[in-house]
Design an enzyme around this catalytic site. Structure first.
Site, mmCIF file in Angstrom:
data_model
loop_
_atom_site.group_PDB
_atom_site.id
_atom_site.type_symbol
_atom_site.label_atom_id
_atom_site.label_comp_id
_atom_site.label_asym_id
_atom_site.label_seq_id
_atom_site.Cartn_x
_atom_site.Cartn_y
_atom_site.Cartn_z
ATOM 1 N N ARG A 40 0.825 -1.220 0.000
ATOM 2 C CA ARG A 40 0.000 0.000 0.000
ATOM 3 C C ARG A 40 0.858 1.269 0.000
ATOM 4 N NH1 ARG A 40 -5.090 -1.769 3.896
ATOM 5 N NH2 ARG A 40 -6.455 -2.321 2.168
ATOM 6 N N LYS A 197 -18.618 -16.190 4.300
ATOM 7 C CA LYS A 197 -20.080 -16.085 4.405
ATOM 8 C C LYS A 197 -20.768 -15.723 3.106
ATOM 9 C CE LYS A 197 -20.342 -14.755 9.215
ATOM 10 N NZ LYS A 197 -20.513 -13.608 10.107
ATOM 11 N N GLY A 350 -7.694 -7.967 -0.002
ATOM 12 C CA GLY A 350 -7.927 -8.809 1.164
ATOM 13 C C GLY A 350 -7.112 -10.095 1.168
ATOM 14 N N GLY A 373 -12.534 -4.572 0.751
ATOM 15 C CA GLY A 373 -13.923 -4.118 0.885
ATOM 16 C C GLY A 373 -14.317 -3.171 -0.236
HETATM 17 P P1 AMP Z 1 -14.190 -13.243 3.678
HETATM 18 O O1 AMP Z 1 -13.744 -12.158 4.601
HETATM 19 O O2 AMP Z 1 -15.667 -13.438 3.611
HETATM 20 O O3 AMP Z 1 -13.537 -13.159 2.325
HETATM 21 O O4 AMP Z 1 -13.678 -14.590 4.341
HETATM 22 C C1 AMP Z 1 -12.343 -14.911 4.502
HETATM 23 C C2 AMP Z 1 -12.274 -16.037 5.497
HETATM 24 O O5 AMP Z 1 -12.973 -17.154 4.977
HETATM 25 C C3 AMP Z 1 -10.875 -16.501 5.767
HETATM 26 O O6 AMP Z 1 -10.536 -16.167 7.083
HETATM 27 C C4 AMP Z 1 -10.979 -18.026 5.613
HETATM 28 O O7 AMP Z 1 -10.378 -18.731 6.669
HETATM 29 C C5 AMP Z 1 -12.466 -18.276 5.648
HETATM 30 N N1 AMP Z 1 -12.827 -19.536 4.967
HETATM 31 C C6 AMP Z 1 -12.563 -19.880 3.697
HETATM 32 N N2 AMP Z 1 -12.992 -21.135 3.458
HETATM 33 C C7 AMP Z 1 -13.534 -21.591 4.591
HETATM 34 C C8 AMP Z 1 -14.131 -22.841 4.980
HETATM 35 N N3 AMP Z 1 -14.257 -23.843 4.129
HETATM 36 N N4 AMP Z 1 -14.596 -22.951 6.250
HETATM 37 C C9 AMP Z 1 -14.469 -21.930 7.115
HETATM 38 N N5 AMP Z 1 -13.904 -20.736 6.824
HETATM 39 C C10 AMP Z 1 -13.442 -20.572 5.567
#
Ligand code: AMP
Length: 393
Positions: A40, A197, A350, A373
């Site tokens: 960054r 999620k 990210g 984000g």
């Molecule tokens: P996000 O911020 O929604 O992009 O989520 C990122 C997070 O998703 C990371 O910390 C990963 O550890 C988590 N993640 C990815 N795949 C899985 C999975 N199969 N089960 C649980 N967490 C996950």
């Protein structure tokens, strides 16, 4: 194309220019004086160098960490001094008479860095008085903080009520790359979406169905889709209240002729830990007590085939728990697939950006966003307030 005025559109010679950067860099967990990834800062240098070369008095401003952490930007001032080859003093505060006195001493080409703007809770509240005080330090405002452009804070939006506001080169580059990648891509356009999620990515998934030819879904969010279709997912991550929405997305995809591939096989674990017992299972037949933590080889092969046919690939979110080395293979392999592919590759910041950089593929990607984000909100078709507030062309 960015329809906002940029630093090129204003005479900065001998002017005090307040530049909002995103110096929210990761620091070593054991030693907060060590920056673990300076991307960054490096990405901000084009605007800073331009302003220095054009005789501005450059007042840099950024946050680092969260308000309650009260982190110091001292490591950033040190890195900036190295990159510029001259001292960039870190001022003792963000606003106030002492700061003004330091700025009054500046000559053309000088660069100073204000203290962490998020030490003030007024920053995130976009407080009127705080914004006015901050703006009173300068004559011109430049926003180059793409990673914070989706936030309407005092230093990204509030100040623009009091100063003529221009985009920096990083904002210009980010919007150019994301806009081309999403809105006028070389086809086929393939999106790889992972992460934890579904709920946090519903709107991006819905919007992407209007743009992409192929959607590849991995990560924790895949299991809500798999369960919604009647699969047995063990203790994998699942948002029970989103099952219907997940089916809605799949139906919409069919209607729009978008090909959707969801995790077919998984490495599942009997515990959420790196050292858990690990088995390979079909993603819709995971044994009781096991949770899917990474994509398996069949999924990787199927995703790889789509990437090999792609004109453009946009990737946002890890396809497994990449923080656990034993479940990081899927995410690392996706990074390698993109590095080896001839498709235009756009990494949406990210965790996926971190994976690409850690694997050493940074130079092989067309664009790695500095904003997780912000790039996600851009892909959702949302207007980023920090950019909307800048002067129109
Ligand atoms: P996000 O911020 O929604 O992009 O989520 C990122 C997070 O998703 C990371 O910390 C990963 O550890 C988590 N993640 C990815 N795949 C899985 C999975 N199969 N089960 C649980 N967490 C996950």
């Amino acid at each position: 194309m960015l329809n906002k005025k940029t630093v090129r559109d204003v005479d900065v010679n001998n002017k005090k220019v307040l530049v909002r950067c995103d110096f929210n860099v990761p620091l070593d967990v054991n030693d907060k004086s060590l920056i673990t990834n300076d991307k960054r800062i490096i990405e901000s240098m084009k605007t800073i160098n331009y302003l220095v070369e054009n005789g501005a008095k450059v007042i840099l401003c950024s946050h680092i960490g969260k308000h309650k952490e009260m982190l110091s930007l001292a490591p950033v001032a040190k890195r900036l001094s190295e990159l510029l080859g001259k001292e960039v003093p870190l001022l003792v505060d963000v606003i106030g008479e002492n700061v003004k006195a330091e700025i009054d001493k500046m000559v053309t080409g000088d660069v100073v860095l204000l203290d962490n703007v998020r030490k003030f809770k007024e920053e995130e509240e976009n407080d009127e008085n705080f914004s006015e005080e901050l703006a009173s330090l300068a004559e011109i405002y430049v926003n180059d903080a793409f990673g914070t452009a989706h936030r309407a804070h005092a230093s990204t939006v509030g100040v623009t009520k009091h100063l003529p506001a221009y985009a920096g080169f990083l904002i210009e580059k980010e919007l150019d790359a994301l806009d081309k990648g999403i809105n006028s891509p070389k086809r086929p356009l393939v999106a790889i979406i992972g992460g934890a999620k579904v709920s946090s990515k519903i709107s991006v998934l819905t919007e992407l169905l209007n743009k992409v030819d192929t959607l590849l879904i991995g990560g924790g969010m895949a299991f809500t889709f798999i369960k919604a279709q009647g699969g047995k997912i063990g203790t994998s991550l699942c948002e029970e209240d989103r099952l219907e929405e997940a089916l809605g997305i799949l139906n919409k995809a069919k209607g729009k002729n978008v090909k959707v591939l969801i995790t077919q096989d998984v490495y599942a674990a009997d515990d959420y830990s790196n050292d858990a017992n690990k088995i390979l299972a079909k993603s819709d037949d995971i044994p009781d007590g096991y949770m899917g933590l990474d994509i398996g080889p069949k999924t990787l092969e199927a995703f790889g085939e789509e990437v090999s046919k792609a004109g453009t690939v946009v990737w946002n979110g890890p396809v497994g728990v990449a923080e656990f080395s034993n479940f990081a293979n899927g995410t690392n392999s996706i990074a390698k697939l993109l590095a080896d592919s001839s498709a235009i590759s756009i990494i949406g910041g990210g965790d996926s950006a971190a994976a690409v950089i850690k694997a050493g593929y940074e130079d092989k990607m067309n664009h790695i966003s500095t904003g997780g984000g912000a790039s996600l909100e851009f892909m959702e078709g949302k207007i980023l307030p920090g950019i909307a507030a800048l002067l129109d062309k």
